[in-house]
Design an enzyme around this catalytic site. Structure first.
Site, PDB file in Angstrom:
ATOM      1  N   HIS A 102       0.843  -1.198   0.000  1.00  0.00           N
ATOM      2  CA  HIS A 102       0.000   0.000   0.000  1.00  0.00           C
ATOM      3  C   HIS A 102       0.874   1.242   0.000  1.00  0.00           C
ATOM      4  O   HIS A 102       2.005   1.219   0.495  1.00  0.00           O
ATOM      5  CB  HIS A 102      -0.957   0.014   1.191  1.00  0.00           C
ATOM      6  CG  HIS A 102      -0.261  -0.115   2.511  1.00  0.00           C
ATOM      7  ND1 HIS A 102       0.130  -1.325   3.031  1.00  0.00           N
ATOM      8  CD2 HIS A 102       0.146   0.811   3.406  1.00  0.00           C
ATOM      9  CE1 HIS A 102       0.735  -1.128   4.189  1.00  0.00           C
ATOM     10  NE2 HIS A 102       0.770   0.166   4.430  1.00  0.00           N
ATOM     11  N   HIS A 104       0.882   5.334   1.117  1.00  0.00           N
ATOM     12  CA  HIS A 104       0.236   6.374   1.927  1.00  0.00           C
ATOM     13  C   HIS A 104       0.187   7.680   1.142  1.00  0.00           C
ATOM     14  O   HIS A 104       1.190   8.096   0.550  1.00  0.00           O
ATOM     15  CB  HIS A 104       1.048   6.644   3.200  1.00  0.00           C
ATOM     16  CG  HIS A 104       1.134   5.492   4.145  1.00  0.00           C
ATOM     17  ND1 HIS A 104       0.319   5.378   5.242  1.00  0.00           N
ATOM     18  CD2 HIS A 104       1.939   4.399   4.161  1.00  0.00           C
ATOM     19  CE1 HIS A 104       0.627   4.271   5.908  1.00  0.00           C
ATOM     20  NE2 HIS A 104       1.609   3.658   5.266  1.00  0.00           N
TER      21      HIS A 104
END
Ligand code: 5GP
Length: 140
Positions: A102, A104
């Site tokens: 992932h 941010h």
């Protein structure tokens, strides 16, 4: 280390756990971070499983970065931010706590310090309102 199919983000991707989604296409998803370091902190994930950047198929990077750019622009606009941090951690020593790749997206505001990484949970109604602002900016 092997990918764990029961990590929190895998469960969110399968719809087993809720999230405040702001964007989804065939290859990527974006939703609000529940412990935001700043207003509008959003996470962008490839749907394809990998622990992090190190074991990912490079074929995911084009769509992942394309969604990162879309959401970063929208988050900056939605909150009238002065800048946006884009960050990504690989393994615990680097600060990774959830083992599905992932990125941010953290809006930054002049003079406002970042809150701690994985600090306090935000209220669901605030996350919902912030997600709506980003969705509106993505459409605008
Ligand atoms: P990492 O430390 O792995 O780079 O980032 C994981 C991020 O996921 C943290 O910023 C943390 O606040 C966030 N997070 C942890 N659990 C959940 C969850 O259940 N839902 C959402 N939306 N975010 C989470």
């Amino acid at each position: 280390m092997a990918y764990d199919d029961n990590n929190i983000f895998a469960r969110i991707l399968r719809g087993e756990l809720p999230s405040h989604r702001v964007y989804e296409d065939d290859q990527t998803v974006a939703f609000m971070d529940v412990m935001p370091q700043a207003t509008g902190h959003t996470l962008v994930l490839p749907k394809a499983p990998s622990r992090n950047l190190l074991d990912a198929d490079p074929a995911v990077f084009a769509s992942l970065l394309s969604t990162v750019q879309k959401v970063a622009r929208a988050a900056k606009q939605a909150f009238n931010a002065d800048g946006v941090v884009v960050s990504q951690f690989n393994e615990a020593a680097a600060g990774q706590t959830v083992y599905h790749l992932h990125v941010h997206i953290i809006p930054r505001f002049e003079g406002v310090p970042l809150k701690p990484h994985t600090g306090e949970m935000e209220k669901p109604e605030i996350l919902a309102a912030n997600a709506e602002k980003i969705r509106a900016a993505l459409q605008g």
